[in-house]
Design a protein around this motif. Structure first.
Motif, PDB file in Angstrom:
ATOM      1  N   LEU A   1      19.051 -26.631  -9.846  1.00  0.00           N
ATOM      2  CA  LEU A   1      19.762 -25.792 -10.831  1.00  0.00           C
ATOM      3  C   LEU A   1      18.931 -24.583 -11.211  1.00  0.00           C
ATOM      4  CD1 LEU A   1      22.032 -24.906 -12.722  1.00  0.00           C
ATOM      5  CD2 LEU A   1      20.989 -26.258 -14.543  1.00  0.00           C
ATOM      6  N   ASP A   2      17.502 -24.839 -11.556  1.00  0.00           N
ATOM      7  CA  ASP A   2      16.555 -24.004 -11.925  1.00  0.00           C
ATOM      8  C   ASP A   2      16.372 -22.840 -11.079  1.00  0.00           C
ATOM      9  OD1 ASP A   2      14.630 -26.539 -13.649  1.00  0.00           O
ATOM     10  OD2 ASP A   2      16.333 -25.029 -14.406  1.00  0.00           O
ATOM     11  N   ASP A   3      16.381 -23.068  -9.725  1.00  0.00           N
ATOM     12  CA  ASP A   3      16.297 -22.233  -8.757  1.00  0.00           C
ATOM     13  C   ASP A   3      17.312 -20.838  -8.890  1.00  0.00           C
ATOM     14  OD1 ASP A   3      15.722 -24.317  -6.139  1.00  0.00           O
ATOM     15  OD2 ASP A   3      14.557 -23.674  -7.822  1.00  0.00           O
ATOM     16  N   MET A   4      18.307 -21.154  -9.749  1.00  0.00           N
ATOM     17  CA  MET A   4      19.485 -20.145  -9.885  1.00  0.00           C
ATOM     18  C   MET A   4      19.154 -19.417 -11.256  1.00  0.00           C
ATOM     19  SD  MET A   4      21.137 -20.792  -7.329  1.00  0.00           S
ATOM     20  CE  MET A   4      21.748 -22.273  -5.928  1.00  0.00           C
ATOM     21  N   ARG A   5      18.282 -19.640 -11.889  1.00  0.00           N
ATOM     22  CA  ARG A   5      18.096 -18.989 -13.131  1.00  0.00           C
ATOM     23  C   ARG A   5      17.948 -17.571 -12.890  1.00  0.00           C
ATOM     24  NH1 ARG A   5      17.865 -20.724 -18.145  1.00  0.00           N
ATOM     25  NH2 ARG A   5      17.940 -23.024 -18.273  1.00  0.00           N
ATOM     26  N   GLY A   6      18.678 -16.678 -13.862  1.00  0.00           N
ATOM     27  CA  GLY A   6      18.158 -15.356 -13.616  1.00  0.00           C
ATOM     28  C   GLY A   6      19.401 -14.669 -12.763  1.00  0.00           C
ATOM     29  N   LYS A   7      20.243 -15.304 -12.392  1.00  0.00           N
ATOM     30  CA  LYS A   7      21.482 -14.589 -11.595  1.00  0.00           C
ATOM     31  C   LYS A   7      22.705 -15.411 -11.990  1.00  0.00           C
ATOM     32  CE  LYS A   7      20.127 -17.013  -7.618  1.00  0.00           C
ATOM     33  NZ  LYS A   7      19.722 -17.099  -6.190  1.00  0.00           N
ATOM     34  N   VAL A   8      23.612 -14.524 -12.055  1.00  0.00           N
ATOM     35  CA  VAL A   8      24.946 -15.291 -12.218  1.00  0.00           C
ATOM     36  C   VAL A   8      25.486 -15.535 -10.689  1.00  0.00           C
ATOM     37  CG1 VAL A   8      27.505 -14.685 -12.916  1.00  0.00           C
ATOM     38  CG2 VAL A   8      25.599 -13.542 -13.833  1.00  0.00           C
ATOM     39  N   TRP A   9      26.128 -16.949 -10.786  1.00  0.00           N
ATOM     40  CA  TRP A   9      26.529 -17.427  -9.463  1.00  0.00           C
ATOM     41  C   TRP A   9      27.741 -18.262  -9.622  1.00  0.00           C
ATOM     42  CZ3 TRP A   9      25.448 -22.656  -8.232  1.00  0.00           C
ATOM     43  CH2 TRP A   9      24.977 -23.543  -9.293  1.00  0.00           C
ATOM     44  N   MET A  10      28.256 -18.463  -8.538  1.00  0.00           N
ATOM     45  CA  MET A  10      29.503 -19.291  -8.404  1.00  0.00           C
ATOM     46  C   MET A  10      29.194 -20.478  -7.750  1.00  0.00           C
ATOM     47  SD  MET A  10      32.406 -16.392  -7.839  1.00  0.00           S
ATOM     48  CE  MET A  10      33.797 -17.576  -7.381  1.00  0.00           C
TER      49      MET A  10
ATOM     50  N   PRO B   1      39.974 -28.443  -4.714  1.00  0.00           N
ATOM     51  CA  PRO B   1      38.765 -27.864  -4.756  1.00  0.00           C
ATOM     52  C   PRO B   1      38.564 -27.650  -6.311  1.00  0.00           C
ATOM     53  CG  PRO B   1      40.330 -26.335  -4.316  1.00  0.00           C
ATOM     54  CD  PRO B   1      41.007 -27.747  -4.138  1.00  0.00           C
ATOM     55  N   GLU B   2      37.506 -27.356  -7.087  1.00  0.00           N
ATOM     56  CA  GLU B   2      37.399 -26.739  -8.285  1.00  0.00           C
ATOM     57  C   GLU B   2      36.152 -25.629  -8.271  1.00  0.00           C
ATOM     58  OE1 GLU B   2      36.104 -29.672 -10.992  1.00  0.00           O
ATOM     59  OE2 GLU B   2      38.123 -30.702 -10.947  1.00  0.00           O
ATOM     60  N   THR B   3      36.251 -24.676  -9.087  1.00  0.00           N
ATOM     61  CA  THR B   3      35.225 -23.470  -8.902  1.00  0.00           C
ATOM     62  C   THR B   3      34.651 -23.168 -10.238  1.00  0.00           C
ATOM     63  OG1 THR B   3      36.604 -22.441  -7.092  1.00  0.00           O
ATOM     64  CG2 THR B   3      34.710 -21.157  -8.195  1.00  0.00           C
ATOM     65  N   PHE B   4      33.290 -23.136 -10.350  1.00  0.00           N
ATOM     66  CA  PHE B   4      32.493 -23.012 -11.608  1.00  0.00           C
ATOM     67  C   PHE B   4      32.069 -21.452 -11.513  1.00  0.00           C
ATOM     68  CE2 PHE B   4      32.449 -26.969 -13.647  1.00  0.00           C
ATOM     69  CZ  PHE B   4      32.962 -27.700 -12.486  1.00  0.00           C
ATOM     70  N   VAL B   5      32.030 -20.658 -12.643  1.00  0.00           N
ATOM     71  CA  VAL B   5      31.017 -19.555 -12.837  1.00  0.00           C
ATOM     72  C   VAL B   5      29.860 -19.804 -13.881  1.00  0.00           C
ATOM     73  CG1 VAL B   5      30.856 -17.046 -13.560  1.00  0.00           C
ATOM     74  CG2 VAL B   5      32.912 -17.745 -12.312  1.00  0.00           C
ATOM     75  N   ILE B   6      28.960 -19.547 -13.291  1.00  0.00           N
ATOM     76  CA  ILE B   6      27.524 -19.900 -14.234  1.00  0.00           C
ATOM     77  C   ILE B   6      26.702 -18.646 -14.327  1.00  0.00           C
ATOM     78  CG2 ILE B   6      25.610 -21.369 -14.358  1.00  0.00           C
ATOM     79  CD1 ILE B   6      27.171 -23.286 -12.351  1.00  0.00           C
ATOM     80  N   ASP B   7      26.451 -18.459 -15.528  1.00  0.00           N
ATOM     81  CA  ASP B   7      25.600 -17.279 -15.658  1.00  0.00           C
ATOM     82  C   ASP B   7      24.158 -17.478 -15.726  1.00  0.00           C
ATOM     83  OD1 ASP B   7      25.698 -17.382 -19.476  1.00  0.00           O
ATOM     84  OD2 ASP B   7      24.549 -18.405 -17.997  1.00  0.00           O
ATOM     85  N   GLN B   8      23.400 -16.493 -15.973  1.00  0.00           N
ATOM     86  CA  GLN B   8      21.951 -15.986 -15.620  1.00  0.00           C
ATOM     87  C   GLN B   8      21.162 -17.368 -16.293  1.00  0.00           C
ATOM     88  OE1 GLN B   8      23.833 -13.895 -17.262  1.00  0.00           O
ATOM     89  NE2 GLN B   8      23.380 -11.772 -16.576  1.00  0.00           N
ATOM     90  N   ASN B   9      21.680 -17.609 -17.627  1.00  0.00           N
ATOM     91  CA  ASN B   9      20.790 -18.708 -18.215  1.00  0.00           C
ATOM     92  C   ASN B   9      21.231 -20.254 -17.813  1.00  0.00           C
ATOM     93  OD1 ASN B   9      19.734 -16.636 -19.948  1.00  0.00           O
ATOM     94  ND2 ASN B   9      21.495 -16.444 -20.902  1.00  0.00           N
ATOM     95  N   GLY B  10      22.063 -20.396 -16.912  1.00  0.00           N
ATOM     96  CA  GLY B  10      22.491 -21.487 -16.664  1.00  0.00           C
ATOM     97  C   GLY B  10      23.580 -22.138 -17.366  1.00  0.00           C
ATOM     98  N   VAL B  11      24.202 -21.399 -18.138  1.00  0.00           N
ATOM     99  CA  VAL B  11      25.688 -21.890 -19.084  1.00  0.00           C
ATOM    100  C   VAL B  11      26.882 -21.686 -18.129  1.00  0.00           C
ATOM    101  CG1 VAL B  11      26.644 -21.459 -20.968  1.00  0.00           C
ATOM    102  CG2 VAL B  11      24.308 -21.106 -20.930  1.00  0.00           C
ATOM    103  N   ILE B  12      27.609 -22.596 -18.056  1.00  0.00           N
ATOM    104  CA  ILE B  12      28.878 -22.541 -17.284  1.00  0.00           C
ATOM    105  C   ILE B  12      29.711 -21.703 -18.251  1.00  0.00           C
ATOM    106  CG2 ILE B  12      31.024 -23.856 -16.614  1.00  0.00           C
ATOM    107  CD1 ILE B  12      28.996 -26.229 -16.157  1.00  0.00           C
TER     108      ILE B  12
END
Lengths: 660, 184, 176
Positions: C57-66, C139-150
């Motif tokens: 999860l921490d690898d994703m910090r700093g960017k918005v991702w799905m 299926p389910e889809t999530f949008v997670i922001d730069q701070n790792g918040v769903i």
């Protein structure tokens, strides 16, 4: 051809129901005997048309006519003939036709057995029932036509849901619908009385047998559903407080309250407006149940394929029927007299206490069932309300009710004395305590809830015994035979005692099984055994068997009791290729004092299977109790007093009228 | 013939003996029945989100099997019942609980039945009290005699009175508003 | 005054009817997620295509991702897959897949056959990470922001309508 005929018959029925709803009603208001006289024949014609339409649908099923969409979605060539017939009510459209047929049956029954009713009353009652038929027929023709064609015609149908391919499931809907729809008779009597402005004890006397009859069917229908769930679903449960189960239980609670309230109104001419309200409420709950099951508003195992458009139609129907009847009530009921006087402690008040408790219990079930919907509609989140809630809330309401049940039948009408009641009932109370202690000692312990359950059940039995003793003992110095005195007990009283006994049996069953059932979840290789008390269950393996439209893995489990063979059970795991579904068929050895219940879980590696073994003490007393309740109702409804008296009253009125 | 038969019998007997040796008391599915019982008790109050009308304890859906496994692990880690329930609601919300939590939004649900009972009982008492205070003429005449008091239908009470004056007076005293009525 | 009491049943019923009418528009089976606006659960999973590499999860910090939850056995996933492939081409945000309770070979074969929109797929064969995300249906889809918040969870297959009206506006808002 036949489906088109069926469709046409439904349109004709719609027309006849409109005639039935209008002319007799207007005729009663304008004193037109010829219009009122249309009611009975119209009811008969309505019944004939709907019955014939039903036969058309049945023929389509039995004849495997898959060009009819409804048949194609609910039947299959390999389905045995008797299930092909039962599949008529296996889906939404057909079950609506069954509902309409039941309504027509009750309508024509009222027409047939209403000779003692004044013409105006009869006309109004049948007219109201005619409008109800109109609504359901319109609903079917507009949104749920069972005769819609399917083009191109498939070679085979999709099959009836395997869960429904079972004798219990076949008879459960007809019984239940007879009950639901039967409450429309009491409803129609109530609305007719409000329209005519003549609410009195006679009205109650007419309504009572019809209400009891509907109640009997509802009791049996619910019991069948519960019993079916027990032996069909594979994990031994029999009541889940599922929204659709609650939808059938709520009218039952109010119908029970209605039966008791009718007793007060009939005997003492009291609380008439309350009884009328209950009559309206009971059928309203039936209609609400129909809505909940078919609209998609609640999620449930029982729910039919949902369609919000249908839901909207039913809701509109609900608003019209219930709204109009409650508006009529608000308008007319204030003028109704308050009946005769009675003391603060009397049979009347005890019966009213019964009513309050039953209606509050119904309210609690309604609250729990609809609360998730309410919160969601208000945007306040989504919750679930399940058995933990209902069990917690329902039992405390039941306990005072059962306590009253022991006192009411012994209390005098109009005025009862507390010391007198207490002294007569002290033996019953004492016996209840002794019996409870004895049971606890024989069982080797029971929880606190179990103690309450046992006390309640034995208290009822003690009270019935006291009542019987008082009625059967010699009075004064007269030497009449015991049998003679027994025959003097009116059927309505005997029926009441029997029905209450049924309640006691039911409570005993529930208490003993909930506190005493034993479950084993074990992994078994062929040859393995598991032991519960003196019972040894030996698993001999699984083999493949074929049924008419399924393939199954059938297990063999032999049971011995202290070494002596008791039974060999064959639980199955069935696979139905048409619907690609798997069913768990439990094997049950039913006994008077206990059930042995075995079902197959999943196969695990090494040729072993997970097997669930239950010993359920006295579980059949649950449905046995319901059966006894229904028999009690039957006995009470067959009381000739009503009919004799009514005829005499009718004769008296006519003789007075002719003298005037 | 007899030789093959006896050989067959011996073979059968040997096979049966072997089966006896192997047959044993079946092992419970779970290694630890006490833990299993706790797991079942907790998951019996949780809703399976896949089928939505079964408990996690009963459902055979993949998610239910997984969640039962999770629950067993959490129990082995020493977690309490409340912590496991919190674990579930953190992931699936209150919807997963069949026992609705007591919150401001569910206060009406939990206290509703008691409130209804209180309301119903109060209304009943008030209405009854008001009735006792009304003048006698506000009431409708008592339909007695025929309807009440006799132990059976008129035919039977005729037979009863034929049996002797004592029974007759017992039923006969049924009339009269002031006294208690004998039960029918 | 007396009439007032007799109107109560009617009034109560009409209130009930209104509630039921509102209820007709709702879906009783849809379960809202309690994880919205909460930190995404930590995870460390192997990549589907390369078991030796792990994504946290921490690898994703700093960017918005799905995060899109999918499986080769899931029929509904096939419905939304072309949409995802199209969406991924636009390179709006990184799209990662959560391969839920699947077999590695089946999953890889499925992607080869239907297209691979994902920057990478995470291999969650036991479904534990799925449970942590509150997954109950695929299926389910999530949008997670730069701070790792769903910030969003969508249950069921994506549709062009959902992407246009819910996801894209949210992504714009988060990036801004």
């Amino acid at each position: 051809m036949i489906p088109e005929l069926g469709h046409f018959l439904l349109w004709l029925a719609l027309g006849v129901s409109a005639v039935l709803g209008t002319l007799p009603l207007v005729g009663a208001g304008r004193n037109r005997a010829d219009w009122m006289a249309l009611a009975r024949p119209s009811a008969a014609i309505l019944f004939a048309l709907v019955a014939l339409a039903f036969v058309c649908l049945a023929l389509a099923f039995v004849g495997n006519d898959f060009s009819v969409l409804y048949v194609a979605t609910n039947s299959n060539r390999s389905l045995p003939t008797h299930y092909r017939f039962a599949a008529v009510w296996g889906g939404h459209e057909g079950s609506m036709l069954l509902w309409t047929l039941m309504l027509a049956v009750w309508t024509v029954a009222v027409a047939r057995f209403s000779a003692h009713l004044p013409d105006k009353v009869m006309a109004r009652i049948l007219a109201v029932m005619g409008w109800l038929s109109f609504g359901f027929l319109l609903f079917m023709l507009m949104t749920s036509n069972p005769f819609d064609r399917l083009v191109p015609t498939p070679a085979n149908g999709r099959d009836l849901n395997p869960l429904l391919q079972d004798p219990g499931m076949v008879i459960h809907p007809p019984m239940l619908y007879m009950g639901y729809v039967g409450l429309s008779v009491a409803f129609s009597f109530a609305v007719a009385a409000l329209i005519g402005g003549n609410l009195d004890a006679t009205w109650a006397r007419w309504t009572r047998p019809w209400t009891t009859a509907a109640w009997i069917f509802l009791t049996i229908g619910i019991a069948l559903g519960s019993g079916w769930a027990y032996y069909e679903l594979g994990w031994g449960g029999w009541w889940f407080w599922d929204p659709v189960e609650n939808a059938s239980f709520m009218p039952w609670l109010v119908a029970t309250a209605l039966i008791h309230s009718l007793a007060v109104t009939e005997k003492r001419n009291s609380f008439k407006s309350w009884t009328v309200l209950l009559a309206i409420l009971a059928f309203s709950l039936s209609l609400l149940g129909t809505f909940l099951v078919r609209s998609g508003v609640l999620s449930s195992v029982h729910a039919f394929a949902t369609d919000p458009r249908r839901g909207l139609f039913i809701l509109a129907f609900l608003v019209i029927v219930i709204g109009a009847s409650l508006a009529l009530y608000a308008w007319r009921a204030p003028k109704v007299g308050i009946g005769a006087r009675f003391a603060l402690l009397s049979r009347e008040t005890l019966l009213l206490g019964n009513n309050v408790l039953l209606v509050v219990a119904c309210g609690a079930v309604l609250l729990g069932t609809l609360y998730p919907l309410a919160l969601d509609a208000l945007g306040m989140g989504k919750i679930s309300v399940g058995p933990p809630y209902f069990d917690t809330v329902f039992v405390p309401l039941l306990t005072p009710l059962i306590f009253l049940m022991g006192i009411g039948p012994l209390a005098r009408w109009k005025e009862a004395e507390l010391p007198d009641l207490a002294s007569r009932l002290k033996w019953a109370a004492g016996a209840a305590v002794v019996a409870t202690l004895l049971t606890i000692w024989l069982r080797g312990g029971i929880g606190s809830v179990g103690v309450v359950g046992l006390l309640m059940a034995f208290w009822i039995v003690g009270s019935i015994a006291t009542d019987l003793f008082e009625r059967l003992r010699p009075v004064g110095g007269v030497r009449t035979g015991l049998l003679h005195r027994a025959r003097l007990i009116p059927r309505s009283i005997a029926g009441m005692q029997l029905a209450h006994l049924g309640v006691a049996v039911f409570i005993l069953g529930v208490t003993l099984v909930k506190t005493g059932e034993i479950e084993r979840d074990v992994r078994m290789q062929p040859g393995d055994t598991t032991t519960i008390g003196d019972l040894v269950f030996t698993f001999s393996g699984v083999r493949e068997v074929a049924g008419p439209n399924y393939r199954a893995m059938q297990g063999t489990i032999s049971v011995t009791d202290k070494g002596r063979p008791v039974v060999t059970l064959h639980p199955e795991k069935r696979h139905y290729p048409a619907t690609q579904s798997t069913m768990t068929e439990a094997a049950i050895e039913a006994g008077l004092t206990r059930d042995l219940y075995v079902s197959l879980g999943e196969p695990v590696d090494g040729g072993a299977w997970i097997v669930r073994v239950y010993v359920k003490p006295f579980v059949d007393w649950i449905w046995g109790g319901c059966l006894v309740m229904a028999l009690g109702g039957l006995l009470a409804a067959s009381d000739r007093r009503y009919r004799v008296k009514v005829r005499r009253t009718a004769e008296a009125t006519t003789s007075v009228a002719s003298a005037a | 013939m007899p030789e093959t038969l006896s050989r067959a019998i011996v073979a059968l007997l040997l096979a049966l003996c072997a089966a006896q040796v192997v047959a044993k008391e079946a092992a419970p599915e779970a290694a630890d029945p006490a833990l299993e019982a706790r797991m079942t008790r907790i998951t019996a109050e949780l809703r399976c989100l896949v089928c939505q009308n079964q408990t996690i304890a009963d459902s055979n859906a993949g998610l239910a099997v997984d969640l039962r496994r999770e629950t067993r692990e959490l129990l082995r880690q020493g977690k309490s019942d409340e912590e496991i329930v919190a674990y579930m609601t953190a992931r699936y919300g209150d919807f997963v609980l069949y026992r609705p939590p007591l919150k401001p939004t569910t206060a009406l649900l939990w206290f509703g039945p008691a409130a209804m009972l209180l309301l119903g009982g109060t209304v009943l008492l008030l209405v009854l009290r008001r009735r006792t205070r009304l003048a006698a003429d506000a009431f409708e005449p008592d339909e007695e005699g025929e309807d009440l008091g006799e132990r059976g239908d008129p035919a039977a009470s005729a037979a009863a009175s034929a049996a002797g004056p004592a029974t007759g007076s017992a039923t006969g005293s049924a009339t009269g508003p002031a006294t208690g009525i004998a039960r029918p | 005054m007396k009439r007032f009491w007799f109107l109560i049943p009617l009034a109560a019923f009409l209130a009930l009817a209104v509630m039921l009418a509102v209820g007709l528009k709702l879906d009783p089976r849809e379960v809202p997620s309690p994880l919205i606006d909460k930190p995404a659960p930590k995870f460390a999973l192997q990549r589907l295509d390369d078991a030796a590499r792990t994504i946290r999860l921490d690898d994703m910090r700093g960017k918005v991702w799905m995060l899109n939850v999918w499986a080769s056995w899931c029929v509904a996933c096939r419905e939304e897959h072309p949409l995802l492939v199209e969406f991924a081409k636009k390179r709006v945000v990184p799209l990662y897949g959560l391969n839920y309770k699947d077999q590695r070979e089946d999953a890889k074969g499925w992607l080869a056959r239907f297209g691979n929109p994902y920057d990478a797929s995470l291999f969650d064969d036991e479904g534990r990470v799925g449970i942590d995300f509150g997954v109950y249906g695929v299926p389910e889809t999530f949008v997670i922001d730069q701070n790792g918040v769903i910030r969003l969870k969508h249950i069921g297959p994506l549709t062009p309508d959902v992407i246009a009206t819910k996801i894209e506006p949210l992504l714009k808002k988060l990036d801004a």
